[in-house]
Design an enzyme around this catalytic site. Structure first.
Site, PDB file in Angstrom:
ATOM      1  CE  LYS A 107      21.743 -10.602   3.411  1.00 15.44           C
ATOM      2  NZ  LYS A 107      22.720  -9.783   2.702  1.00 15.44           N
TER       3      LYS A 107
HETATM    4  C1  PLP Z   1      23.242  -9.820   1.468  1.00 12.49           C
HETATM    5  C2  PLP Z   1      23.946  -8.649   0.958  1.00 12.49           C
HETATM    6  C3  PLP Z   1      24.008  -8.363  -0.427  1.00 12.49           C
HETATM    7  C4  PLP Z   1      23.439  -9.299  -1.471  1.00 12.49           C
HETATM    8  O1  PLP Z   1      22.031  -9.357  -1.431  1.00 12.49           O
HETATM    9  P1  PLP Z   1      21.260 -10.556  -2.151  1.00 12.49           P
HETATM   10  O2  PLP Z   1      19.859 -10.415  -1.710  1.00 12.49           O
HETATM   11  O3  PLP Z   1      21.897 -11.815  -1.651  1.00 12.49           O
HETATM   12  O4  PLP Z   1      21.438 -10.378  -3.611  1.00 12.49           O
HETATM   13  C5  PLP Z   1      24.641  -7.211  -0.822  1.00 12.49           C
HETATM   14  N1  PLP Z   1      25.201  -6.366   0.061  1.00 12.49           N
HETATM   15  C6  PLP Z   1      25.173  -6.599   1.387  1.00 12.49           C
HETATM   16  C7  PLP Z   1      25.821  -5.632   2.294  1.00 12.49           C
HETATM   17  C8  PLP Z   1      24.534  -7.737   1.891  1.00 12.49           C
HETATM   18  O5  PLP Z   1      24.523  -7.960   3.204  1.00 12.49           O
END
Ligand code: PLP
Length: 434
Positions: A107
């Protein structure tokens, strides 16, 4: 110049990137999609010397002339200033480590880039924004960290008191300039409801509220970049970058949508593997077991950042690709907590590699895919978060303590700032107006 329009707008009324970015969700409730995806010369990623250089070469095709190249380069060098290594587990199996940013999940790529892009446009307009986020996991800390210190932007984040792990809470409440953390005496759903209510509340209408959730187009473009950086590194391992498979641990499908954009820009991707935990809507849809939008309630799992019953980017993927193309190009599976922890253990045993629960869902999915299809195309699984963020899962799978990680250790020495509030709009109003 590339424009965007809402998935729900039959007239495809064009909107500039700047407006799509600052709005997030389209006024009709749809998601912004590009009117064209620019094809980019593969030399832009195959010859890049760094991720920021690659990013500028690719994103200028999307953002010029709205943002001058020199500004874009400065933004990307500042935002993407951490490593993103491709680790080889075996001949044709790789993991792309996306967890070396300040809050240790993928993120960070999007949050840091989006914050700087927003700041650029807000400064030009002489405007400011208050970003409201309801969070139960990685998004909140990435947004808090990524947006902190941008002088035209303030962040207010809401999390459910007592319902996030100690590490997660620490990441949310360390004092950051321009960020206020609110511990809500309620559930994650309460937090989300309060944010939604705030956006339509008459008493708050004069505040420049905005959001940074996973439907913002500003989060998807940065998430296309590391797929291309992975291919660049594959070439450095002596493998033909002509054909590759990506396995994406998925929740809201934002990460996967980033990969699709990378492919549409010109990187050949043979298959995308959508790796889901017990929240199995998307694998079911791909297998033709359920229709579009037949969503299920959310189920809690050990890979909690993927606990999403109704993936918000589904509408965007469906619009961009249509069901036939999705079903031909994507392969999906649903992985139980038991299978997740077992895969974490096996991966550690076979390769000496410690994967977080989300990454382990991906590694289990790729193993199933290969067993089912026999396809040995080089495969890259996205490693979404650092295992040190999930000490409970690591110790229950492996019986060992999670590795110490400097960034997390340092959090415990930092000052914190948090306000505890009741789960009501009135309580949120008081904070925002106070
Ligand atoms: C947000 C997140 C996901 C999922 O990603 P999406 O874009 O919502 O499909 C998977 N793993 C981690 C560690 C995340 O923070």
């Amino acid at each position: 110049m590339i424009h965007y329009y809402s998935t729900r707008d039959p007239h495809k009324t064009p909107v500039r990137f700047e407006d799509a970015l600052l709005k997030g969700l389209a006024p009709d409730g749809g998601l912004y999609v590009p009117d064209t995806v620019p094809t980019v010369d593969p030399a832009n990623w195959l010859n890049a010397r760094s991720l920021p250089e690659l990013a500028a070469g690719v994103l200028r095709r999307w953002l010029e002339p709205e943002i001058p190249l020199s500004t874009l380069e400065a933004i990307l060098h500042d935002a993407l200033d951490f490593p993103c290594p491709l680790v080889r587990l075996s001949d044709d199996l790789f993991v792309l480590e996306l967890f070396h940013g300040p809050t240790l999940s993928f993120k960070d790529f999007a949050a840091r880039t989006m914050a700087r892009l927003m700041q650029h446009f807000l400064r030009e307009r002489g405007e400011r924004r208050i970003i409201l986020v309801a969070t139960s996991g990685d998004t909140g800390s990435a947004v808090a960290d990524g947006f902190a210190g941008q002088d035209n932007i303030e962040v207010v984040l809401l999390y459910p008191l007592g319902k996030v792990s100690d590490v997660q809470e620490r990441q949310l409440i360390v004092r950051r300039p321009g960020v206020r953390a609110l511990a809500v005496k309620g559930s994650f759903d309460d937090c989300q409801r309060m944010v939604k209510e705030a956006f339509v509340d008459g008493e708050l209408a004069h505040l420049p509220l905005s959001s940074a959730n996973s439907i913002n187009i500003g989060r998807l473009l940065p998430q296309a970049l590391y797929y291309l950086w992975a291919v660049r590194q594959l070439a450095q391992h002596g493998l033909e970058p002509k054909r590759v498979n990506f396995c994406v641990p998925s929740g809201n499908l934002g990460n996967l949508t980033g990969g699709v954009l990378a492919a549409l820009m010109g990187q050949p991707v043979h298959r995308f593997l959508a790796a889901h935990n017990a929240n199995h809507f998307f694998p079911d849809f791909l297998a033709g077991k359920v229709e579009a939008y037949e969503f299920h309630p959310t189920i809690a799992t050990v890979s909690n950042a993927m606990d999403v019953g109704s993936p918000s980017n589904f509408e965007r993927l469906l619009h961009l690709l249509g069901p036939e193309r999705m079903r031909a190009w994507f392969w999906g599976t649903t992985v139980s907590d038991e299978a997740t922890l077992e895969r974490m253990r096996q991966t550690h045993q076979a390769y000496g590699y410690l994967a977080c629960p989300h990454t382990s869902v991906g590694l289990e999915a790729q193993a199933r895919y290969r067993a089912e299809t026999g396809d040995r195309t080089p495969l890259i699984t996205l490693a979404c978060a650092h295992p040190a963020k999930f000490p409970e899962a690591v110790s229950s799978a492996l019986g060992i303590a999670a590795p110490k990680e400097g960034v997390l250790e340092a959090l415990w020495k930092r000052e914190t700032q948090v306000i505890t509030i009741e789960p009501s709009l009135q309580a949120l109003r008081q904070v925002l107006l106070g």
